[in-house]
Design a protein around this motif. Structure first.
Motif, PDB file in Angstrom:
ATOM      1  N   MET A   1       0.855  -1.195   0.000  1.00  0.00           N
ATOM      2  CA  MET A   1       0.000   0.000   0.000  1.00  0.00           C
ATOM      3  C   MET A   1       0.897   1.255   0.000  1.00  0.00           C
ATOM      4  N   ALA A   2       0.573   2.231  -0.851  1.00  0.00           N
ATOM      5  CA  ALA A   2       1.411   3.428  -0.955  1.00  0.00           C
ATOM      6  C   ALA A   2       1.381   4.202   0.356  1.00  0.00           C
ATOM      7  N   GLU A   3       2.534   4.766   0.714  1.00  0.00           N
ATOM      8  CA  GLU A   3       2.579   5.535   1.952  1.00  0.00           C
ATOM      9  C   GLU A   3       2.331   7.012   1.664  1.00  0.00           C
ATOM     10  N   ASP A   4       1.670   7.668   2.619  1.00  0.00           N
ATOM     11  CA  ASP A   4       1.410   9.098   2.456  1.00  0.00           C
ATOM     12  C   ASP A   4       2.606   9.926   2.922  1.00  0.00           C
ATOM     13  N   ALA A   5       3.415   9.340   3.786  1.00  0.00           N
ATOM     14  CA  ALA A   5       4.619  10.025   4.293  1.00  0.00           C
ATOM     15  C   ALA A   5       5.537   8.961   4.878  1.00  0.00           C
ATOM     16  N   ASP A   6       6.766   9.361   5.239  1.00  0.00           N
ATOM     17  CA  ASP A   6       7.640   8.400   5.920  1.00  0.00           C
ATOM     18  C   ASP A   6       7.182   8.215   7.368  1.00  0.00           C
ATOM     19  N   VAL A   7       6.839   9.357   8.000  1.00  0.00           N
ATOM     20  CA  VAL A   7       6.451   9.312   9.413  1.00  0.00           C
ATOM     21  C   VAL A   7       5.203  10.178   9.627  1.00  0.00           C
ATOM     22  N   ILE A   8       4.322   9.718  10.506  1.00  0.00           N
ATOM     23  CA  ILE A   8       3.165  10.529  10.929  1.00  0.00           C
ATOM     24  C   ILE A   8       3.372  10.902  12.388  1.00  0.00           C
ATOM     25  N   VAL A   9       3.145  12.165  12.694  1.00  0.00           N
ATOM     26  CA  VAL A   9       3.210  12.604  14.084  1.00  0.00           C
ATOM     27  C   VAL A   9       1.801  12.959  14.532  1.00  0.00           C
ATOM     28  N   VAL A  10       1.345  12.347  15.598  1.00  0.00           N
ATOM     29  CA  VAL A  10       0.010  12.655  16.130  1.00  0.00           C
ATOM     30  C   VAL A  10       0.168  13.694  17.234  1.00  0.00           C
ATOM     31  N   GLY A  11      -0.244  14.931  16.941  1.00  0.00           N
ATOM     32  CA  GLY A  11      -0.159  16.000  17.935  1.00  0.00           C
ATOM     33  C   GLY A  11       0.796  17.094  17.496  1.00  0.00           C
TER      34      GLY A  11
END
Ligand SMILES: Cc1cc2nc3c(=O)[nH]c(=O)nc-3n(C[C@H](O)[C@H](O)[C@H](O)COP(=O)(O)OP(=O)(O)OC[C@H]3O[C@@H](n4cnc5c(N)ncnc54)[C@H](O)[C@@H]3O)c2cc1C
Length: 552
Positions: A1-11
């Motif tokens: 599945m394609a990634e939207d970013a390398d990392v997601i930060v919540v907050g």
């Protein structure tokens, strides 16, 4: 599945901003998701006083304070009181954090334009022995510009990264679930909340207008603590402190709702030390509230007399500014959830500071002209005077009999007896004639005035409370004010989160208050103060750097 970013930060609070900027600087793509609108970027840190725990700083040295890593670690460990198997990572974080505070913290911030007010404050002074709770020396360094001044360098860096396309903000995106597959984090899903133009810090609409899914190799949970959710505070209230208070006020906005903590736990993360919290006992109801049940913490100097709800003076060493948890424990043992400061106009003028950026326009506005008035002004700072006149918890009277009768009227409990209060004040006042005395609080006042910073702006000249020259008399009803969550997700020094099975959950990181500021509770039971923003800086930086390195 394609990634939207390398990392997601919540907050998008301080911890999240620090982590995200480190990721972008490492050349990776990062998405910052926050349930609030853009106007609330920076989270709690914006509202903060900007106080930072630093060890052996040039500011301390200029004031003649001799500090070092060993002394600071001794204080930290005496304060934390680590006593559980779960304290393995918290203790390692504590050691690493004190080294950061004694090492590169100040220079790292300074290189980003951060500056410090030159008078170092002395919080949590303890009063036990050298290995007990408290700061042996002043270490509370106030950011020039307070909360906004600590957010500014990271917001600037985040906006630069946004311009260059490495960082994407997703405001009004509330995370409802972590997506986990084969023991690894794969992304997040949640609800899109309707746009809302409320002012920063005000409660925003929770109406859902859509949903979203975002995928990445790593997710950093930097969603803050539980202080705005009194149900969760009560649910986690430690047995050792008795029943939770019936009445509490909030020292944090409503978005500090703890919801993401439950979501992360449900995904298998190990939450430890959930019964450790840092609530203040000198809370006053804000006469001009921004968020629900909005309370402000008084940062008290050492001279006010402190009485419990029944009119008994708090025992030594529970004097203003000495031991927050000890005071909470004592107050809860009285069966009442409030207490009283009794003081004079001379004390309020010099010793009352209010925690919060909006309560310190001089420091927040970086105005030397206004700040200098702290030392030279005839009255208290304007925000303190405003509370004195308009605050629901303040009583001002010319004589003790009227004061005590107004205190009884305000509490509605009628527990205070004039003779009892007067006898205690008279006894304390008799101790004012000599500089060498037996009353431990009066000794503290003399000790404080030997530190130039306190003499200048924090400790009134010793005087009798009932000396009319120093009047009028003032009483302040003090409420319990929720603020910080000391427990959190168990993490290693790279901020990687452990699962309930004891294994690292691949790709999952936690930072800031959600991680108990590192490790799942680097403060242990208590804090030396100024350690929360610093904890966001340190754990956010570690999480960001490690996550950037960890993604392909
Ligand atoms: C008035 C005040 C004074 C203070 N003074 C000091 C001080 O002088 N020194 C000090 O060291 N500390 C101080 N503090 C404490 C310090 O500011 C906080 O502990 C720290 O800023 C917490 O930062 P954080 O990034 O961990 O969390 P937060 O600032 O709470 O940010 C978390 C963010 O996550 C978002 N979020 C939460 N759940 C979700 C979800 N499910 N989906 C999407 N987004 C979500 C929230 O909307 C929020 O924006 C003070 C705090 C206050 C309020």
């Amino acid at each position: 599945m394609a990634e939207d970013a390398d990392v997601i930060v919540v907050g998008g609070g301080l911890a999240g901003l620090v982590a995200a900027t480190e990721i972008a600087d490492a050349g990776k793509r990062v998405i910052v998701v926050d349930q609030e609108g853009e106007q609330s970027l920076g989270g709690q840190a914006f509202w903060s006083f900007g106080g930072l725990f630093l060890v052996d700083s040039p500011e301390q040295r200029r004031l003649g304070i001799k500090d070092n890593y060993d002394l600071a670690l001794q204080d930290w460990l005496g304060t934390a009181g680590f006593d559980r198997d779960d304290d393995h990572w918290p203790k390692r974080w504590a050691e690493a954090y004190v080294a950061f505070a004694a090492g590169e913290k100040r220079d790292w911030l300074r290189a980003m334009g951060h500056r410090i007010f030159p008078v170092v404050g002395w919080a949590e002074r303890g009063g036990y022995d050298a290995m007990g709770h408290g700061n042996s020396v002043p270490r509370f360094h106030v950011t020039w510009g307070t909360g906004p001044g600590i957010v500014e360098p990271f917001e600037r860096r985040a906006r630069e990264a946004h311009k260059s396309g490495r960082l994407i903000f997703k405001f009004r995106h509330r995370v409802d679930a972590l997506i986990i597959g084969n023991g690894s984090v794969e992304g997040i899903s949640g609800s899109i909340l309707e746009p809302d133009n409320v002012e920063r810090g005000q409660s925003s609409s929770r109406k859902i207008v859509g949903d979203f899914t975002l995928r990445a190799q790593a997710v950093i949970v930097a969603s803050g603590g539980i202080g705005g959710n009194h149900d969760l505070v009560r649910q986690n209230w430690p047995k050792r402190l008795g029943e939770p208070p019936k009445n509490m006020i909030s020292g944090v906005p409503e978005h500090v709702d703890g919801r993401m903590i439950g979501i992360t736990e449900a995904a298998g993360a190990r939450l430890i030390n959930r019964d450790r919290m840092w609530h203040y006992v000198e809370g006053i109801r804000n006469w001009s509230p921004i968020w629900p049940r909005h309370g402000i913490r008084i940062l008290p100097g050492p001279s006010s007399m402190w009485f419990d709800a029944t009119g008994k003076r708090l025992p030594a060493p529970l004097f203003p500014g000495s031991d927050t948890l000890g005071q909470l424990e004592y107050i809860m043992s009285t069966g009442h959830d409030y207490s009283w400061f009794t003081l004079t106009q001379s004390i309020i003028k010099k010793e009352f500071a209010l925690s919060g950026s909006e309560q310190n326009p001089d420091l927040t506005g970086k105005s030397w002209r206004m700040t200098i008035k702290r030392a030279t002004n005839k009255g208290a700072p304007a925000p303190v005077e405003a509370f004195k006149q308009k605050g629901a918890d303040f009583i001002v009277r010319d004589n003790l009999a009227d004061l005590v009768s107004a205190m009884n009227a305000l509490s509605g409990d009628n527990l205070l007896e004039l003779d009892h209060i007067k006898a205690q004040i008279d006894a304390r006042d008799r101790e004012m004639s000599n500089p060498y005395v037996k009353d431990a609080q009066v000794m503290n006042i003399h000790n404080a005035r030997r530190y130039v910073g306190d003499r200048l702006i924090r400790t009134a000249k010793p005087h009798r409370i009932l000396d009319v020259e120093h009047g009028p008399l003032i009483a302040v009803k003090l409420n319990i004010l929720t603020r910080k969550t000391l427990g959190g997700f168990e993490t290693d020094l790279d901020s990687r989160v452990f699962g309930t099975n004891g294994q690292i959950i691949r790709g999952l990181y936690a930072a800031g208050e959600a991680a108990g500021f590192g490790g799942g509770g680097m403060h242990g039971y208590r804090s030396l103060e100024g350690t929360f923003l610093g904890g966001c800086l340190f754990s956010g930086r570690n999480a960001g750097r490690a996550a950037a390195k960890g993604v392909a």
